[in-house]
Design an enzyme around this catalytic site. Structure first.
Site, PDB file in Angstrom:
ATOM      1  N   HIS A 198       0.880  -1.170   0.000  1.00 41.47           N
ATOM      2  CA  HIS A 198       0.000   0.000   0.000  1.00 41.47           C
ATOM      3  C   HIS A 198       0.918   1.220   0.000  1.00 41.47           C
ATOM      4  CE1 HIS A 198      -2.794   2.926   1.831  1.00 41.47           C
ATOM      5  NE2 HIS A 198      -3.786   2.106   1.508  1.00 41.47           N
ATOM      6  N   LYS A 247     -10.114  -0.720  10.892  1.00 45.41           N
ATOM      7  CA  LYS A 247     -10.307  -1.904  10.041  1.00 45.41           C
ATOM      8  C   LYS A 247     -10.594  -3.142  10.888  1.00 45.41           C
ATOM      9  CE  LYS A 247      -7.085  -0.284   6.467  1.00 45.41           C
ATOM     10  NZ  LYS A 247      -7.877   0.154   5.323  1.00 45.41           N
ATOM     11  N   ASP A 262       3.513  -4.285   7.869  1.00 50.92           N
ATOM     12  CA  ASP A 262       2.251  -3.564   7.776  1.00 50.92           C
ATOM     13  C   ASP A 262       1.138  -4.582   8.019  1.00 50.92           C
ATOM     14  OD1 ASP A 262      -0.086  -2.367   7.035  1.00 50.92           O
ATOM     15  OD2 ASP A 262       0.620  -1.645   5.097  1.00 50.92           O
ATOM     16  N   GLN A 270      -4.049  -5.162   7.042  1.00 48.84           N
ATOM     17  CA  GLN A 270      -5.032  -6.127   6.527  1.00 48.84           C
ATOM     18  C   GLN A 270      -4.891  -7.508   7.173  1.00 48.84           C
ATOM     19  OE1 GLN A 270      -7.517  -5.270   4.801  1.00 48.84           O
ATOM     20  NE2 GLN A 270      -6.895  -3.336   3.859  1.00 48.84           N
ATOM     21  N   CYS A 318      -4.733   2.404  -3.680  1.00 41.25           N
ATOM     22  CA  CYS A 318      -3.499   2.956  -3.085  1.00 41.25           C
ATOM     23  C   CYS A 318      -2.339   1.982  -3.230  1.00 41.25           C
ATOM     24  CB  CYS A 318      -3.692   3.314  -1.606  1.00 41.25           C
ATOM     25  SG  CYS A 318      -4.964   4.530  -1.343  1.00 41.25           S
TER      26      CYS A 318
HETATM   27  N1  PMP Z   1      -1.644  -0.697   4.637  1.00 50.61           N
HETATM   28  C1  PMP Z   1      -2.591  -1.439   4.062  1.00 50.61           C
HETATM   29  C2  PMP Z   1      -2.239  -2.810   3.560  1.00 50.61           C
HETATM   30  C3  PMP Z   1      -3.887  -0.946   3.924  1.00 50.61           C
HETATM   31  O1  PMP Z   1      -4.832  -1.677   3.339  1.00 50.61           O
HETATM   32  C4  PMP Z   1      -4.177   0.350   4.417  1.00 50.61           C
HETATM   33  C5  PMP Z   1      -5.569   0.944   4.309  1.00 50.61           C
HETATM   34  N2  PMP Z   1      -6.199   0.769   3.112  1.00 50.61           N
HETATM   35  C6  PMP Z   1      -3.151   1.068   5.016  1.00 50.61           C
HETATM   36  C7  PMP Z   1      -1.899   0.518   5.128  1.00 50.61           C
HETATM   37  C8  PMP Z   1      -3.371   2.433   5.556  1.00 50.61           C
HETATM   38  O2  PMP Z   1      -4.293   2.407   6.586  1.00 50.61           O
HETATM   39  P1  PMP Z   1      -4.812   3.793   7.218  1.00 50.61           P
HETATM   40  O3  PMP Z   1      -5.432   4.548   6.087  1.00 50.61           O
HETATM   41  O4  PMP Z   1      -5.798   3.362   8.235  1.00 50.61           O
HETATM   42  O5  PMP Z   1      -3.622   4.480   7.757  1.00 50.61           O
END
Ligand code: PMP
Length: 407
Positions: A120, A223, A197, A200, A363
């Site tokens: 991401h 999440k 990270d 997910q 993203c």
């Molecule tokens: N890493 C991953 C794999 C994600 O899916 C996301 C959110 N889509 C993020 C980081 C960022 O999360 P946040 O917007 O809550 O900071």
């Protein structure tokens, strides 16, 4: 339903009382059970005061609620001590904390940073920034078409001069699980630290940071049934202790003079300014909810739902699922394309049929470019979804090509 698969307690989620649509976008943000909403409101109704500051009972109670949330997170991810749990705004700010505080401090032009191509942007841009500011080399570890990382690729990337590896436990596009054990042990064998990270993974898979041996783990409360505006950075205590603060200001100090400051001990050194105590209390309620249902039960139900959706989607002509052929390697995430139909049109048609999914680049533009896909539609499931919602989704997807004028 099979006796091993629990039924979801839909009535625990107030939004389902008024939302007519099928919500299949939990990878973007999960829905919240009533206990989480109540916990946030309760904080403001019963405990509201600035935590960590006052010595009167109300402020002490707010502090206790905040620190109890930290203890709950510590236990939930198997950390050694609550001192290893830093509250942030979200996963993105947790990763940025490590990039600014650890990355800028420790990396040099002789060093290599390894980032997977499947990240991401939140776990990619901070490392691009660190590389450009320190002169460290940035190398992308490439996955195969199913989102998998080969041993050869791990070996090619993680060289003796590697100092930091950034990797998502689960991709938000393919849902594929990274081979974390292999990556972490390869990184540690050359003395590199690993930023995992978990945005997910933590909401869906039981996490134990000690057996994983991750150096840093970031995730977001929103999440995992919790509120927006709260994130977590786990870091090994030894590393966090050596790191300088990221943000400076109120509440992260022991003492201040006009010449400088002595910073507070962990974890407060990294929590400058008034904290989101109400959000932390609501995250604790979310963790209590996980404990009540049982994360193993949730995992089993999510696997069942993923198989149901995966089998149905695979059978629709003109539909291509991105990632693994095995539903077990999707973690509830099904990104897909439909021949001849733009993903934005897919999502609009689904929306008109009362199905909420995501469409776009998620993203993760470098991953999509690597996979040769411009954009995709993405349905993502959580334990509270039902097979009826998936049926509605599958029926709508089945009709798309016909409705767009294809035979
Ligand atoms: N890493 C991953 C794999 C994600 O899916 C996301 C959110 N889509 C993020 C980081 C960022 O999360 P946040 O917007 O809550 O900071």
């Amino acid at each position: 339903m099979s006796e091993n698969i629990i039924d979801p307690r839909r009535e625990d989620f107030p939004i389902f009382e008024c939302l007519g649509a099928a919500y299949l976008d939990s990878a973007a943000t999960s829905q919240k059970p009533r206990c989480v909403i109540d916990a946030e409101r309760d904080f403001y109704e019963k405990l509201n005061s600035n935590p960590l500051r006052g010595f009167y009972p109300l402020s002490l109670a707010a502090t206790e609620a905040y620190e109890n949330a930290r203890k709950a997170v510590c236990r939930f991810i198997g950390a050694q001590s609550p001192k290893e749990i830093v509250f942030t705004n979200n996963a993105t700010s947790a990763i940025n904390l490590v990039a600014y505080s650890y990355g800028l401090e420790n990396l040099t032009p002789c060093d290599r940073i390894v980032v997977s191509i499947a990240e991401h942007h939140s776990n990619m841009l901070p490392w691009q920034m660190v590389a450009s500011k320190t002169g460290a080399e940035l190398v992308y570890m490439k996955c195969g078409e199913h989102g998998e990382f080969s041993d050869e690729e791990i070996e090619r990337c993680i060289t003796p001069n590697t100092k930091l590896v950034a990797i998502a436990a689960v991709s938000n596009v393919t849902g594929a699980h990274a081979p974390l054990e292999k990556i972490i042990s390869a990184a540690h064998s050359v003395g590199a630290v690993v930023m995992v990270d978990g945005a997910q993974s933590v909401p869906h898979l039981k996490t134990d940071v000690q057996s994983l041996d991750a150096d840093f783990l970031a995730f977001s409360a929103h999440k995992m049934l919790g509120p927006m505006g709260v994130g977590v950075l786990y870091g090994k205590r030894r590393l966090l202790e050596e790191m300088p603060p990221f943000l400076t200001g109120g509440e992260m100090i022991e003492s201040v003079t006009v010449k400088g400051a002595v910073y507070a001990e962990l974890p407060h050194k990294f929590e400058a300014g008034t904290v989101n105590a109400a959000g932390a209390a609501a995250l604790k309620a979310a963790i209590d909810y996980y404990d009540g249902v049982g994360i193993d039960n949730m995992e089993r139900r999510e696997l069942f739902l993923t198989k149901y959706a995966f089998d149905g989607l695979s059978a629709i002509p003109g539909v291509h699922i991105i990632g693994s052929d095995d539903h077990k390697n999707h973690t509830g995430i099904l990104s897909f394309t439909v021949d001849g139909v733009h993903p934005h049109d897919i999502s609009e048609i689904l929306s008109s049929d009362g199905v909420c999914i995501r469409a776009g680049h998620h993203c993760a533009q470098p991953l999509l470019a690597h996979l040769g896909v411009h954009a995709s539609a993405r349905a993502s499931l959580m334990y509270y979804n039902t097979t009826q919602e998936i049926d509605r989704f599958l029926e709508s997807v089945s009709s798309i090509r016909r409705r767009m004028g294809y035979r």
